[in-house]
Design a protein around this motif. Sequence first.
Motif, PDB file in Angstrom:
ATOM      1  N   ARG A   1       0.846  -1.200   0.000  1.00 45.06           N
ATOM      2  CA  ARG A   1       0.000   0.000   0.000  1.00 45.06           C
ATOM      3  C   ARG A   1       0.881   1.248   0.000  1.00 45.06           C
ATOM      4  N   GLY A   2       0.273   2.324  -0.417  1.00 42.36           N
ATOM      5  CA  GLY A   2       1.047   3.554  -0.512  1.00 42.36           C
ATOM      6  C   GLY A   2       1.971   3.548  -1.709  1.00 42.36           C
ATOM      7  N   THR A   3       1.802   2.594  -2.609  1.00 44.90           N
ATOM      8  CA  THR A   3       2.493   2.628  -3.891  1.00 44.90           C
ATOM      9  C   THR A   3       1.424   2.452  -4.951  1.00 44.90           C
ATOM     10  N   ILE A   4       1.736   2.823  -6.169  1.00 41.37           N
ATOM     11  CA  ILE A   4       0.708   2.726  -7.202  1.00 41.37           C
ATOM     12  C   ILE A   4       0.734   1.365  -7.873  1.00 41.37           C
ATOM     13  N   ILE A   5       1.923   0.815  -8.033  1.00 40.14           N
ATOM     14  CA  ILE A   5       2.025  -0.459  -8.725  1.00 40.14           C
ATOM     15  C   ILE A   5       1.646  -1.607  -7.786  1.00 40.14           C
ATOM     16  N   GLY A   6       1.901  -1.399  -6.495  1.00 40.95           N
ATOM     17  CA  GLY A   6       1.675  -2.450  -5.507  1.00 40.95           C
ATOM     18  C   GLY A   6       0.305  -3.092  -5.557  1.00 40.95           C
ATOM     19  N   PRO A   7      -0.760  -2.302  -5.403  1.00 41.87           N
ATOM     20  CA  PRO A   7      -2.088  -2.925  -5.378  1.00 41.87           C
ATOM     21  C   PRO A   7      -2.402  -3.691  -6.659  1.00 41.87           C
ATOM     22  N   ILE A   8      -1.884  -3.199  -7.784  1.00 43.56           N
ATOM     23  CA  ILE A   8      -2.156  -3.895  -9.055  1.00 43.56           C
ATOM     24  C   ILE A   8      -1.491  -5.260  -9.026  1.00 43.56           C
ATOM     25  N   ILE A   9      -0.208  -5.265  -8.639  1.00 44.65           N
ATOM     26  CA  ILE A   9       0.507  -6.541  -8.547  1.00 44.65           C
ATOM     27  C   ILE A   9      -0.171  -7.450  -7.526  1.00 44.65           C
ATOM     28  N   GLY A  10      -0.533  -6.867  -6.373  1.00 41.16           N
ATOM     29  CA  GLY A  10      -1.182  -7.663  -5.328  1.00 41.16           C
ATOM     30  C   GLY A  10      -2.455  -8.314  -5.825  1.00 41.16           C
ATOM     31  N   ALA A  11      -3.305  -7.529  -6.505  1.00 40.94           N
ATOM     32  CA  ALA A  11      -4.572  -8.076  -6.987  1.00 40.94           C
ATOM     33  C   ALA A  11      -4.320  -9.210  -7.971  1.00 40.94           C
ATOM     34  N   LEU A  12      -3.355  -9.026  -8.860  1.00 36.96           N
ATOM     35  CA  LEU A  12      -3.084 -10.063  -9.856  1.00 36.96           C
ATOM     36  C   LEU A  12      -2.505 -11.313  -9.201  1.00 36.96           C
ATOM     37  N   VAL A  13      -1.534 -11.120  -8.300  1.00 38.36           N
ATOM     38  CA  VAL A  13      -0.870 -12.268  -7.674  1.00 38.36           C
ATOM     39  C   VAL A  13      -1.860 -13.070  -6.817  1.00 38.36           C
ATOM     40  N   VAL A  14      -2.594 -12.363  -5.936  1.00 38.62           N
ATOM     41  CA  VAL A  14      -3.484 -13.078  -5.027  1.00 38.62           C
ATOM     42  C   VAL A  14      -4.602 -13.775  -5.802  1.00 38.62           C
ATOM     43  N   ASN A  15      -5.161 -13.092  -6.803  1.00 39.55           N
ATOM     44  CA  ASN A  15      -6.257 -13.721  -7.533  1.00 39.55           C
ATOM     45  C   ASN A  15      -5.774 -14.841  -8.430  1.00 39.55           C
ATOM     46  N   GLY A  16      -4.571 -14.654  -8.993  1.00 43.35           N
ATOM     47  CA  GLY A  16      -3.983 -15.754  -9.749  1.00 43.35           C
ATOM     48  C   GLY A  16      -3.808 -16.961  -8.852  1.00 43.35           C
ATOM     49  N   GLY A  17      -3.265 -16.697  -7.659  1.00 45.18           N
ATOM     50  CA  GLY A  17      -3.067 -17.769  -6.686  1.00 45.18           C
ATOM     51  C   GLY A  17      -4.391 -18.414  -6.311  1.00 45.18           C
ATOM     52  N   LYS A  18      -5.417 -17.576  -6.154  1.00 48.25           N
ATOM     53  CA  LYS A  18      -6.729 -18.108  -5.780  1.00 48.25           C
ATOM     54  C   LYS A  18      -7.276 -19.030  -6.872  1.00 48.25           C
ATOM     55  N   SER A  19      -7.136 -18.597  -8.129  1.00 45.36           N
ATOM     56  CA  SER A  19      -7.648 -19.426  -9.228  1.00 45.36           C
ATOM     57  C   SER A  19      -6.923 -20.760  -9.259  1.00 45.36           C
ATOM     58  N   TRP A  20      -5.596 -20.713  -9.064  1.00 46.18           N
ATOM     59  CA  TRP A  20      -4.823 -21.945  -9.095  1.00 46.18           C
ATOM     60  C   TRP A  20      -5.185 -22.840  -7.910  1.00 46.18           C
ATOM     61  N   PHE A  21      -5.254 -22.203  -6.730  1.00 47.93           N
ATOM     62  CA  PHE A  21      -5.515 -22.948  -5.502  1.00 47.93           C
ATOM     63  C   PHE A  21      -6.886 -23.613  -5.543  1.00 47.93           C
ATOM     64  N   THR A  22      -7.902 -22.834  -5.888  1.00 45.32           N
ATOM     65  CA  THR A  22      -9.258 -23.396  -5.853  1.00 45.32           C
ATOM     66  C   THR A  22      -9.399 -24.494  -6.896  1.00 45.32           C
ATOM     67  N   GLY A  23      -8.520 -24.482  -7.914  1.00 45.48           N
ATOM     68  CA  GLY A  23      -8.522 -25.601  -8.843  1.00 45.48           C
ATOM     69  C   GLY A  23      -7.815 -26.808  -8.256  1.00 45.48           C
ATOM     70  N   ALA A  24      -6.643 -26.573  -7.665  1.00 39.88           N
ATOM     71  CA  ALA A  24      -5.803 -27.682  -7.223  1.00 39.88           C
ATOM     72  C   ALA A  24      -6.217 -28.215  -5.852  1.00 39.88           C
ATOM     73  N   PHE A  25      -6.330 -27.335  -4.853  1.00 42.70           N
ATOM     74  CA  PHE A  25      -6.710 -27.768  -3.494  1.00 42.70           C
ATOM     75  C   PHE A  25      -7.845 -26.904  -2.975  1.00 42.70           C
ATOM     76  N   PRO A  26      -9.054 -27.132  -3.440  1.00 40.54           N
ATOM     77  CA  PRO A  26     -10.155 -26.232  -3.045  1.00 40.54           C
ATOM     78  C   PRO A  26     -10.339 -26.140  -1.529  1.00 40.54           C
ATOM     79  N   GLU A  27     -10.011 -27.221  -0.824  1.00 39.82           N
ATOM     80  CA  GLU A  27     -10.183 -27.247   0.634  1.00 39.82           C
ATOM     81  C   GLU A  27      -9.306 -26.212   1.320  1.00 39.82           C
ATOM     82  N   TYR A  28      -8.132 -25.979   0.724  1.00 35.79           N
ATOM     83  CA  TYR A  28      -7.117 -25.255   1.481  1.00 35.79           C
ATOM     84  C   TYR A  28      -6.994 -23.788   1.136  1.00 35.79           C
ATOM     85  N   TRP A  29      -7.841 -23.299   0.221  1.00 29.32           N
ATOM     86  CA  TRP A  29      -7.695 -21.905  -0.179  1.00 29.32           C
ATOM     87  C   TRP A  29      -7.869 -20.953   1.007  1.00 29.32           C
ATOM     88  N   LEU A  30      -8.860 -21.228   1.856  1.00 33.05           N
ATOM     89  CA  LEU A  30      -9.084 -20.305   2.978  1.00 33.05           C
ATOM     90  C   LEU A  30      -7.926 -20.343   3.966  1.00 33.05           C
TER      91      LEU A  30
END
Lengths: 249, 392, 539
Positions: free
Chosen positions: B306-335
């Motif tokens: 936070r407090g950077t401009i590129i940060g939130p963009i990278i964060g949104a992409l990384v976390v959501n990418g991870g979420k898509s992968w996780f919920t595909g591979a180990f749906p139980e463990y995403w939370l």
Amino acid sequence: MTDKTNSLLYLDGVSVSFDGFKAINNLSLVLQQGEMRAIIGPNGAGKTTMMDIMTGKTRPDTGDVIFDGEIDLTSHDEADIATMGIGRKFQKPTVFEGHTVEDNIALALAGSRGIMATLFHRRSEAGEGRIRQILDTIRLSHLRGNTAGNLSHGQKQWLEIGMLLAQDPKLLLVDEPVAGMTDSETEATASLLRDIAEDHSVIVVEHDMGFVRELDVKVTCLHEGSVLSEGSLDHVSADPKVIEVYLGR
Amino acid sequence: MILTHFLKKGLTWPITLTILIILAIAVAVPFSNLYLDPAHPLHVPNHLVGLFGKYLTYALLALALDLVWGYCGILSLGHGAFFALGGYAMGMYLMRQIGSRGVYGDPVLPDFMVFLNWQELPWFWYGFDQFWFAALMIILVPGGLAFIFGWFAFRSRVTGVYLSIITQAMTYALLLAFFRNDMGFGGNNGLTDFKDILGYDIQASTTRAGLFSASAIALALGVLITAAITGSQFGKLMIAVRDAESRTRFLGYRPEMVKLFAFVVSAIMAGIAGALYVPQVGIINPGEFAPANSIEVVVWTAVGGRGTIIGPIIGALVVNGGKSWFTGAFPEYWLFALGGLFVLVTLLLPKGIVGTVRDGWAKLRPAKQAPIESDTTQKPADQANSQPQAAE
Amino acid sequence: MYRKSILALLTIWCLSLFAPVANAQDADLQAIIQKFATSKNFNQTKAIVTELAETGDASVAGVLNALSDGSVYFRKSDNQVFVVPGSGKTLELFDPLTGEAAGEAGKRDLKKVKVNNALRRSIRDAIGGLTLASENPSVRLTAANTLAANPDVEALPAIEAALERETDDTVAKRLRQAQASAILISDRSLEDKTNAVNVMTALGNREALAFLTRFEAQADGELKTLAARAITKIEKNLKLWGMGQNVWYGVSLGSVLLLAAIGLAITFGVMGVINMAHGEMVMLGAYTTYLVQEIIRNSMPELMDWSLLIALPLAFMVSALVGLVLERGVIRFLYGRPLETLLATWGVSLILQQAVRTLFGPSNQEVSNPSWMSGAFELGQITITWNRLYILIFALCVFAVLLWAFNKTSLGLQMRAVTQNRRMASAMGIRTPWVDALTFMLGSGIAGIAGVALSQIDNVSPNLGQSYIIDSFMVVVFGGVGNLWGTLVGALSLGVFNKFLEPYAGAVLGKILVLVFIILFIQKKPRGLFALKGRAIET
């Protein structure tokens, strides 16, 4: 009544209490145009609360607070009062630690405080000159681009005084400006304040009696929220009441 | 003149680079999807265009949150509400576009209203058959809510955790409200079964590619505006308010107005993100108001920095990418992963990826940090502030 | 209505099966019952029913009831009468008097004793009269309830006879209602009917109101005005009672809010830690209750009534332990950074939820009420369920203990010292990290025992905690942070406020309105109802 209209700051019968504790009790104080005044008093005498009242942070329960002969300060908030010309330096130095020294001064610099004005702000030549002048005055020119958070305690105190100067207020309220300073710094601060007092009115709150002596101005001693004694430092320090509650210990 | 100066101020080289990359993506992805042979290694299949397009709207939402949280210190736990409101405004337009092609074939009333036996369109659905009106509402509704909410909250000096909790209560109240059938927004099921947007079939791959480009361009604009705001004197004021609110007051500023402006701008950005999200996922329902969604946005921003401009963009992409992968591979463990991410980021990576990398970079090259003293033009001052610091 | 009376009758039958039976008369009764097999038409059947009723023996209620349900059959071969409740090809037979199993028979070998609606009415009256004579007061009460709900002129003599010998106040009250309603539809004198209206007014319940409204519509002359006046009076009374009932619902909701929020009042209110996983501490307490009950059910079912008392200390320990790990592992690194604490504890709440979901599955777990917590009693026209009452008492006890612990114990003193001035407290020899951990454990443990109570009225699922977290924060903030009394007043007043909005706005809209109200309230008074004032707070 002449007092009220001619004076810069006029407090009469001001009281405020917090949950039954009377922080300020029937306080009256008059500051003339261009005057510098030192306020002393033990802890809990109400010095900071008094400044809170003058700057609109705390609203008094009763009493008059008149600025510049006509403005009733009790009906204005902090931002209003600051734009009217009362600047304040806090007991604990409060600067914008994330910003550079220069930006701290630039933010304080007199000018329009509106949203659009700041969004589309372009610094003028005059503004630039003023910043340089203030930085010289507070001896921080060489640290202009440094982050304020990295300054030493004394430098922060000075930066805050610089921010006060940038505001160009009619009245400066300075709360313990030399706390935590070395002797030479204290001396320099005293001379800085004397310079400032030449074209501003100043109220200084300070514990350091050596510093107060150096300022060489009229002194008001507060105790339990009201004025205990007022006059020259020699007069006040000779007052038996003052000796009893403050100096004599 | 003033405006170009304002926008130019934000355009430091990292920002310019970011904007150019986003614009390149806006062109490249649709091109590869539409014109490259499906067998080509660089071909982007349809479902990925939709997925990436969704990520871009999330990135814009995270950037919006960063403007208020990272720069102004307002931790909003209700930004999902503005996103959802923008989404509903778009959804209402898309519903009206269905016309008589709905299951019940009513020319005016959406299916769910026919189902509920409503005789006529409620007044707040008027005008949504026009795109310009819907577009106006996408800005006005989230912005208006933010203005009213912020007006009360900031003026009465509700700050810190209290503010966070009442923003959460705000989105929770909206969640409950939108679940009600008689609110007139489709209740539990929300709005869906969209047919076309601006006359184009919403399922067509060209339309989807166009929506992707629109999302990317909106994100680029978001970056430009955020950079311009944070790079201006106002941006410095926002940071000042974040770090020492009452001090700004004694300098004669009105921090409540500073916050209100930032909050409203941010809500509008979030609303636009929501409006672009809805046609790409094909549905908007009250679940978008869930407090958990809003808090997830916070973690994207925190992860990126936070407090950077590129940060939130990278964060949104990384976390959501991870979420898509996780919920595909180990749906139980995403939370577990998401929960762990919250804890780890706050404990170990308080400045986020970008903030940490930048600090590491600065330590490696201390010479670069030395201030330029003699220069009196504006340039050095601007550059020094193009990457504002994260909160302490 | 009809279904309801059938249900009531079934209950009577079941109860009468266990009622003591005088053996000497059994043979006579059996003889009468066997006549059903030879009955040629409805009139004959009715005569037999009357004959049975005139024996005044409550034990025939079972067969009469079965007759009304159409489950009395006789065997074609020997004209033996049986009760046959089931259906299918081969049917189980039961003795009509004792209810004992009496072998099986094919469907073809049996013939049903036919009944029609007119007959059913006589049967009902007969049963009513019979069971009114039962020695078991609860059987008499059910009979009286049935008669009060279905007023019947023909039952009047039986009712009046029963009233004369009735000793139980509750039963007598219901009988008077049955009598009054029966009189009103009978052809008795005006004076009697006027008295009946007065009796109904005095009873003043919903049933009386409904009956009088029906009566008023077809009455004329003096009686009509009398009934109308009675209706207004009852309505006014009922409104007052309704208000009382609402207050009770509100107080009850308030006690639930208090339980959920009280742990938070410590961790957030006193320590200033924003624990978003607080709801999950409550959930852990509820799951502990579930586990305790499972173990008891499987190994020592006789302890079931004690399950909650056993669960209380365990739930406290489980949640307190998780709280300790949370405080030592995460929160202590974040003191003074409330927003970060908020995010980290939110993450912990996600982990705890998912952990419970993985271990126990996402569905609701069944937690049963011990017998002493089930049921309800009436206070005037207010119905109070025992579980809600116990929860209210429990919440107040927890509050009182906490208040005492906080103000009178040395740990409480240390807690207050650390919150007010950490450095000074530390300088005076108080081990501040230890006090922090203990305080947090206390808050979490109390959330755990709140979970035990809430498992009695809410679904025990992984999402249990989430539904309370926002409400809890609202209560603490509304009441005033750092003030236990504020939490009490806040919880109760929000509960009552919520329940008073509900009739006008509906449950969901009511909740929304409460949220909006609190949002506005916080903006007006950011420090809550019982705010501390002064210089120190501001900085």
